[in-house]
Motif scaffolding. Structure first.
Motif, mmCIF file in Angstrom:
data_model
loop_
_atom_site.group_PDB
_atom_site.id
_atom_site.type_symbol
_atom_site.label_atom_id
_atom_site.label_comp_id
_atom_site.label_asym_id
_atom_site.label_seq_id
_atom_site.Cartn_x
_atom_site.Cartn_y
_atom_site.Cartn_z
ATOM 1 N N VAL A 156 0.848 -1.198 0.000
ATOM 2 C CA VAL A 156 0.000 0.000 0.000
ATOM 3 C C VAL A 156 0.879 1.242 0.000
ATOM 4 C CG1 VAL A 156 -1.815 1.261 1.227
ATOM 5 C CG2 VAL A 156 -1.748 -1.251 1.310
ATOM 6 N N GLU A 157 0.592 2.155 -0.917
ATOM 7 C CA GLU A 157 1.246 3.464 -0.935
ATOM 8 C C GLU A 157 0.217 4.537 -0.593
ATOM 9 O OE1 GLU A 157 4.786 2.809 -4.240
ATOM 10 O OE2 GLU A 157 3.008 3.978 -4.760
ATOM 11 N N PHE A 158 0.562 5.378 0.374
ATOM 12 C CA PHE A 158 -0.354 6.453 0.746
ATOM 13 C C PHE A 158 -0.198 7.683 -0.145
ATOM 14 C CE2 PHE A 158 0.298 4.314 5.015
ATOM 15 C CZ PHE A 158 -0.883 3.600 4.935
ATOM 16 N N CYS A 169 5.261 10.024 1.888
ATOM 17 C CA CYS A 169 5.875 8.827 1.301
ATOM 18 C C CYS A 169 5.552 7.540 2.047
ATOM 19 C CB CYS A 169 7.386 9.015 1.282
ATOM 20 S SG CYS A 169 8.063 9.278 2.954
ATOM 21 N N ASN A 170 4.702 7.587 3.056
ATOM 22 C CA ASN A 170 4.507 6.428 3.929
ATOM 23 C C ASN A 170 3.826 5.263 3.220
ATOM 24 O OD1 ASN A 170 4.111 9.159 5.490
ATOM 25 N ND2 ASN A 170 5.145 7.750 6.869
ATOM 26 N N VAL A 171 4.046 4.062 3.735
ATOM 27 C CA VAL A 171 3.562 2.838 3.082
ATOM 28 C C VAL A 171 3.028 1.858 4.120
ATOM 29 C CG1 VAL A 171 5.149 3.069 1.131
ATOM 30 C CG2 VAL A 171 5.858 1.758 3.172
ATOM 31 N N ALA A 172 2.459 0.772 3.620
ATOM 32 C CA ALA A 172 1.985 -0.332 4.462
ATOM 33 C C ALA A 172 2.079 -1.620 3.660
ATOM 34 C CB ALA A 172 0.551 -0.097 4.928
ATOM 35 N N HIS A 286 -0.543 3.789 -7.818
ATOM 36 C CA HIS A 286 0.559 3.006 -7.263
ATOM 37 C C HIS A 286 1.779 3.240 -8.129
ATOM 38 C CE1 HIS A 286 2.792 -0.277 -5.400
ATOM 39 N NE2 HIS A 286 1.819 -0.399 -4.519
ATOM 40 N N SER A 287 2.918 3.529 -7.508
ATOM 41 C CA SER A 287 4.080 3.981 -8.270
ATOM 42 C C SER A 287 4.744 2.878 -9.068
ATOM 43 C CB SER A 287 5.110 4.611 -7.326
ATOM 44 O OG SER A 287 5.619 3.636 -6.428
ATOM 45 N N ASP A 288 4.680 1.648 -8.600
ATOM 46 C CA ASP A 288 5.444 0.596 -9.273
ATOM 47 C C ASP A 288 4.841 -0.756 -8.957
ATOM 48 O OD1 ASP A 288 7.287 -0.932 -10.578
ATOM 49 O OD2 ASP A 288 8.970 -0.426 -9.285
ATOM 50 N N LYS A 289 4.459 -1.482 -9.982
ATOM 51 C CA LYS A 289 3.942 -2.832 -9.783
ATOM 52 C C LYS A 289 5.074 -3.822 -9.548
ATOM 53 C CE LYS A 289 0.774 -4.389 -12.519
ATOM 54 N NZ LYS A 289 0.036 -4.747 -13.747
ATOM 55 N N LYS A 290 6.297 -3.467 -9.923
ATOM 56 C CA LYS A 290 7.403 -4.420 -9.903
ATOM 57 C C LYS A 290 8.112 -4.388 -8.563
ATOM 58 C CE LYS A 290 8.099 -4.025 -14.886
ATOM 59 N NZ LYS A 290 9.021 -3.635 -15.977
ATOM 60 N N THR A 291 7.375 -4.618 -7.489
ATOM 61 C CA THR A 291 7.971 -4.741 -6.165
ATOM 62 C C THR A 291 8.405 -6.186 -5.962
ATOM 63 O OG1 THR A 291 5.702 -4.955 -5.386
ATOM 64 C CG2 THR A 291 6.763 -2.838 -5.073
#
Length: 422
Positions: A156-158, A169-172, A286-291
């Motif tokens: 998850v990108e906030f 820039c926080n995430v989960a 979402h900035s990038d699917k390639k996590t």
């Protein structure tokens, strides 16, 4: 300084009594306390699956280097990564969590941590770095694959472009697990690190609105579509008296009014879920699917091609709750510790000893409709025990952290749960 990831025994020792000293201090500083259910619980392998879960903000080394003025009173050798990793390793191996949720995990230290925790037999961790090029830490979830099967997960990108209250820039991380001991028992584990700025409860509330909507979207059984129990952990940077905490625990707070085009309504649900019963796609950026996904069944909810104008119009004309002045959710989340509002316990120091780290869980079964959740029956997830946080006076006696015993500027959270066939 990085530790050789292929040879843990090359780690520079502190002294022969360090681990024993750490365990002695922890026994006097903190203790395990059984819940009422935990006192009477009797283990039966056929019907129950107990496990420990730990949540820990481990303090990224880059943040020490970026903000050295916060650590001027510390003994500087205790701030070095090799020492801190040794302390973190000892504490985690002492708790022995089958699921470990970490915050402020520096990406370049991920291999060090995995090697240090090799005795725990964890699988490759789920890891999500904070959004943006200037951030080098994020959240991680380690788990024992012999006990749990990872069946789905989502990063998850906030950060949402063009939304001022969501420009951070926080995430989960959200992970859906299945018990390998109990048939058809699934549950959700999520961890996050919300914005630090003490003045911006509005930002943290907006971040939580996204996270709660994502939890609502993902927390259904893959076969029966029944709501799943949730464990939500992390550094919320929110006091028990704050609006973000009230939103999670009490299920309601004042609204911050996210833009219609995000497709999230005031009941912290995605429009796609409410109207179309679609749990695969959302209107979120979402900035990038390639996590670094550890499974191919990752939820695909990147929405660059979504017509945001159409989303906004649908929400506006649907009659769904929006701009009501309130936020609420139906996840029925309860904190694991009972004395959080007393101001007597603490998890970190920010000008004074305060509590900002939490573990929440689904104590009662959830309803799928309606803003008011009336507890009917207990969920399949039950709380057995808590590793209690230290009292403020004990924190004051212990002094600043990190130190010779503790490897972070936060105290860890840990709970023991049990999954049960109802």
């Amino acid at each position: 300084m990085n530790i050789p990831v292929d040879c843990w025994q090359h780690f520079p020792p502190l002294n022969c009594n360090h681990t024993q000293n750490q365990m002695h201090v922890q026994r006097n500083h903190r203790r395990w306390a059984r819940t009422r259910f935990g006192i009477t619980f009797r283990y039966d392998r056929r019907y129950s699956h107990p496990f420990k879960l730990m949540s820990y903000n481990i303090l990224a080394q880059t943040l020490i280097e970026k903000h050295p003025y916060l650590y001027t009173t510390h003994y500087q050798p205790y701030l070095e990564w090799p020492h801190r990793l040794q302390c973190l390793r000892n504490e985690i191996l002492n708790i022995k969590p089958e699921i470990l949720c970490l915050q402020e995990v520096q990406e370049s230290h991920l291999d060090d941590i995995a090697m240090a925790l090799k005795p725990m037999n964890y699988d490759k961790p789920l890891y999500k770095q904070r959004t943006g090029i200037d951030y080098y830490d994020g959240c991680a979830i380690f788990y024992n694959p012999q006990l749990f099967k990872l069946i789905d997960h989502h990063y998850v990108e906030f950060y949402q472009p063009g939304v001022k209250v969501l420009d951070r820039c926080n995430v989960a991380i959200i992970a859906k697990f299945a018990s390998r001991r109990l048939k058809n028992i699934q549950f959700i584990v999520a961890t996050t690190h919300l914005l630090y700025n003490p003045k911006r409860d509005d930002v943290r509330t907006a971040q939580l609105q996204i996270l709660l909507a994502e939890l609502d979207r993902m927390s259904v059984h893959t076969e029966t579509q029944e709501p799943l129990p949730i464990i939500l952990t992390g550094d919320f940077n929110s006091l028990p008296s704050s609006e973000p905490y009230k939103l999670v625990h009490q299920g309601r707070t004042n609204s911050v009014n996210l833009p219609l085009e995000l497709g999230i309504t005031d009941d912290c649900q995605h429009m796609n879920v409410t109207i179309h019963q679609n749990r695969k796609t959302t209107a979120l950026f979402h900035s990038d699917k390639k996590t670094n996904d550890a499974t191919e069944t990752v939820s695909d909810d990147v929405s660059d091609s979504t017509d945001k104008t159409a989303v906004a119009k649908t929400v506006e004309t649907s009659g769904l709750p929006y701009n009501t002045g309130s936020l609420w959710h139906m996840l029925n989340l309860t904190p694991t510790l009972y004395n959080m509002e007393s101001n007597n316990i603490a998890s970190t120091y920010q000008n004074k000893w305060i509590l900002v780290d939490y573990i929440f869980y689904t104590k009662y079964s959830r309803r799928t409709v309606g803003p008011v959740v009336i507890p009917q029956t207990f969920s399949s997830l039950k709380l057995l025990a808590n590793f209690e946080l230290p009292y403020v006076q004990n924190c004051q006696r212990m002094g600043c952290i990190p130190n010779s015993i503790y490897g972070s500027d936060h105290y860890s959270m840990a709970s023991e749960f049990v999954l049960m066939n109802r």
